[in-house]
Design a protein around this motif. Structure first.
Motif, PDB file in Angstrom:
ATOM      1  N   ASP A 121      49.330  11.233  18.509  1.00  0.00           N
ATOM      2  CA  ASP A 121      49.626  10.037  17.716  1.00  0.00           C
ATOM      3  C   ASP A 121      50.352  10.485  16.457  1.00  0.00           C
ATOM      4  O   ASP A 121      49.740  10.757  15.432  1.00  0.00           O
ATOM      5  N   SER A 122      51.659  10.590  16.535  1.00  0.00           N
ATOM      6  CA  SER A 122      52.421  11.199  15.448  1.00  0.00           C
ATOM      7  C   SER A 122      52.499  10.305  14.221  1.00  0.00           C
ATOM      8  O   SER A 122      52.917  10.738  13.163  1.00  0.00           O
ATOM      9  N   ARG A 123      52.093   9.042  14.331  1.00  0.00           N
ATOM     10  CA  ARG A 123      52.168   8.160  13.157  1.00  0.00           C
ATOM     11  C   ARG A 123      50.908   8.236  12.317  1.00  0.00           C
ATOM     12  O   ARG A 123      50.849   7.763  11.205  1.00  0.00           O
ATOM     13  N   ARG A 124      49.873   8.827  12.881  1.00  0.00           N
ATOM     14  CA  ARG A 124      48.585   8.810  12.196  1.00  0.00           C
ATOM     15  C   ARG A 124      48.563   9.806  11.035  1.00  0.00           C
ATOM     16  O   ARG A 124      48.996  10.936  11.170  1.00  0.00           O
ATOM     17  N   GLN A 125      48.039   9.376   9.893  1.00  0.00           N
ATOM     18  CA  GLN A 125      47.905  10.276   8.754  1.00  0.00           C
ATOM     19  C   GLN A 125      46.767  11.252   9.043  1.00  0.00           C
ATOM     20  O   GLN A 125      45.654  10.825   9.327  1.00  0.00           O
ATOM     21  N   THR A 126      47.044  12.517   8.955  1.00  0.00           N
ATOM     22  CA  THR A 126      46.004  13.504   9.253  1.00  0.00           C
ATOM     23  C   THR A 126      45.897  14.513   8.117  1.00  0.00           C
ATOM     24  O   THR A 126      46.892  15.086   7.689  1.00  0.00           O
ATOM     25  N   THR A 184      53.139  12.893   7.244  1.00  0.00           N
ATOM     26  CA  THR A 184      51.991  12.425   8.025  1.00  0.00           C
ATOM     27  C   THR A 184      50.880  13.466   8.079  1.00  0.00           C
ATOM     28  O   THR A 184      49.748  13.150   8.426  1.00  0.00           O
ATOM     29  N   GLN A 225      40.963   4.656   4.139  1.00  0.00           N
ATOM     30  CA  GLN A 225      40.997   4.586   5.600  1.00  0.00           C
ATOM     31  C   GLN A 225      41.606   5.819   6.252  1.00  0.00           C
ATOM     32  O   GLN A 225      42.359   5.709   7.195  1.00  0.00           O
ATOM     33  N   PRO A 227      41.689   8.161   8.866  1.00  0.00           N
ATOM     34  CA  PRO A 227      40.893   8.072  10.083  1.00  0.00           C
ATOM     35  C   PRO A 227      40.434   9.425  10.621  1.00  0.00           C
ATOM     36  O   PRO A 227      39.456   9.510  11.351  1.00  0.00           O
ATOM     37  N   ILE A 228      41.176  10.481  10.281  1.00  0.00           N
ATOM     38  CA  ILE A 228      40.853  11.767  10.914  1.00  0.00           C
ATOM     39  C   ILE A 228      41.066  12.928   9.947  1.00  0.00           C
ATOM     40  O   ILE A 228      42.013  12.951   9.180  1.00  0.00           O
ATOM     41  N   THR A 261      36.970  11.348   5.161  1.00  0.00           N
ATOM     42  CA  THR A 261      37.119  10.295   6.165  1.00  0.00           C
ATOM     43  C   THR A 261      35.820   9.491   6.200  1.00  0.00           C
ATOM     44  O   THR A 261      34.838   9.862   5.581  1.00  0.00           O
TER      45      THR A 261
END
Ligand code: AMP
Length: 443
Positions: free
Chosen positions: A241-246, A295, A311, A313-314, A334
């Motif tokens: 999921d390349s859009r997810r902020q990690t 990201t 928020q 998430p990960i 998180t």
């Protein structure tokens, strides 16, 4: 329970409503009335529980009620371990204090002294400082702490871990004895108790969640992997999921930089945040991450303190921290303010001992899940002789060509069994907490 019922002034309630806070968090419900009463407070609260507002709101109320009586001298001092946390608290004070006349400024290293001196000269109600730079100002007599009525020690355990005790003692000695002292800490370790005993007056104790527990909404997952394949596995997970902020944690500054280079070479927008970066670079990296320009943010433990991103998430632990307590701090990024979170750790055989410590500290099992194609050549060991990495362990060997494979995660769950010392199903143990001080490189 409502904010109104805690005795907060209408001007603060208005700002909170605009900020979207509907109800106090448990630490706020417990701490705000206690702080408003004026006594000392010793509060156990982990990151992400809303502890900043727990002290900031009553602090603002007291400052606003008293007016500007002391001229130039600050009336409240907030001490924090990191620059990022200081900046974060400053932002919060401004947001919550939008409708009251209370001025605040930050004092931390990595940026010029000049603007700080000017702000202090102009006069300010609340100073939010890291201990080192505040001492510099004290030595140069550019700050006068003789009118401080309220002292907040935020993340006090962390300040002690970072070796700030001598600086804290010098600062505390310069403050009026007649004051309110609020101490927030993730744990009530003996050193914290000793500090409280020496510098506080019959503090009330509040503990809203047992010390060293992580937010209940955070799920933990361990992916066993060979150290040499961690980078490929990280890339694989990020590409799902390349859009997810990690947010990715690295044990060392050098490791963080190498990882960012690797991720960038693979086409991801990544940045590192650690103690060797200039303050401007750190601020920019954080702002880019918050705004979504990057990201992936790779952070070392100390630099990550104070990062507050709604928020998130990960959180990924690229390697495990040398000190189990740091896992709790990392994971505090998180699952904040009631949101769900996922903590993923990439764990190699040589980190088995660290994983075992973390399981003991959390007092809960951690799911160990193989990722197809990344099963390690050596299994994790969670028995008493489980191996630990060397202090200056080489982080990674050169990675093979990255394989960003979109599509199904292809995870094979291996269950939540108790430590069995073998290669099959296992989980970090569940026994009594044992404190162990590691020697991880500082950020
Ligand atoms: P803290 O533990 O102070 O770092 O706060 C963690 C996060 O929770 C921050 O993003 C705060 O803005 C948010 N927060 C704090 N108090 C509340 C509240 N009463 N309602 C909703 N969010 C909150």
């Amino acid at each position: 329970m409502s904010f109104e019922s805690l005795g907060l002034a209408p001007a603060l309630l208005r700002a909170l409503a605009e900020y979207g806070y509907e109800q106090p968090t448990p630490i706020q419900a417990a701490a705000i009335p206690a702080v408003l009463e004026g006594g000392d407070l010793l509060a156990a609260a982990q990151t992400g529980t809303g502890k900043t507002a727990a002290f900031a709101l009553p602090l603002l109320q007291r400052m606003a009620a008293a007016g500007h009586a002391t001229g130039r001298r600050p009336r409240a001092l907030v001490l924090t371990p990191t620059r990022e946390l200081a900046a974060q608290i400053h932002d919060n004070l401004r947001d919550y204090g939008k409708y009251v006349k209370v001025s605040s400024t930050t004092i931390f290293g990595g940026v010029g002294m000049g603007p700080q001196v000017q702000a202090l000269r102009r006069g300010v109600d609340v100073v939010i400082a890291t201990p080192g730079r505040l001492l510099d100002h004290m030595q140069q007599r550019t700050v006068d702490l003789s009118a401080v009525e309220v002292l907040v020690l935020d993340e006090a355990d962390r300040m002690l871990d970072m070796g700030f005790l001598p600086a804290l003692k010098r600062i505390l000695a310069a403050l009026p004895r007649q004051r309110q002292t609020l101490l927030f800490s993730a744990t009530f370790a003996p050193a914290i108790k000793a500090l409280a005993l020496e510098f506080m007056r019959e503090p009330r104790e509040i503990s809203v969640s047992p010390a060293n527990t992580v937010a209940a909404l955070v799920s933990h997952r361990v992916h066993p992997v060979d150290a040499s394949r961690k980078r490929d596995l990280l890339l694989h997970l990020l590409s799902l999921d390349s859009r997810r902020q990690t947010l990715v944690f690295s044990r060392t500054k050098h490791g963080a930089d190498k990882l960012v280079k690797f991720l960038e070479a693979a086409g991801l927008r990544a940045a590192a945040i650690h103690g060797n970066k200039s303050q401007n670079a750190r601020t920019r990296a954080l702002a880019d991450f918050k705004s979504g320009r990057t990201t992936v943010l790779v952070a070392t433990d100390i630099a990550a303190r104070g990062i507050d991103i709604d928020q998130l998430p990960i959180v990924v632990n690229f390697d495990l921290p040398m000190v189990a307590e740091d896992y709790v701090h990392r994971i505090g990024r998180t699952g904040r303010a009631g949101a769900e979170g996922l903590a993923v750790s990439l764990v190699s055989h040589d980190e088995s001992g660290l994983l075992r410590d973390i399981g003991r500290l959390l007092k809960q099992d951690i799911a160990i899940v193989d990722v197809d194609g990344f099963a390690p050549s050596q299994p994790l060991r969670l028995d008493a002789g489980a191996p630990r990495p060397q202090q200056q362990r080489q982080q990674q060997r050169p990675a093979r060509a990255p394989k960003a494979s979109p599509g199904s995660p292809a995870h094979r769950p291996r269950g939540h069994a108790q430590a069995n010392g073998g290669g099959g199903e296992h989980a970090a143990g569940n026994r009594k907490r044992r404190r162990r001080r590691g020697t991880a490189a500082k950020a």
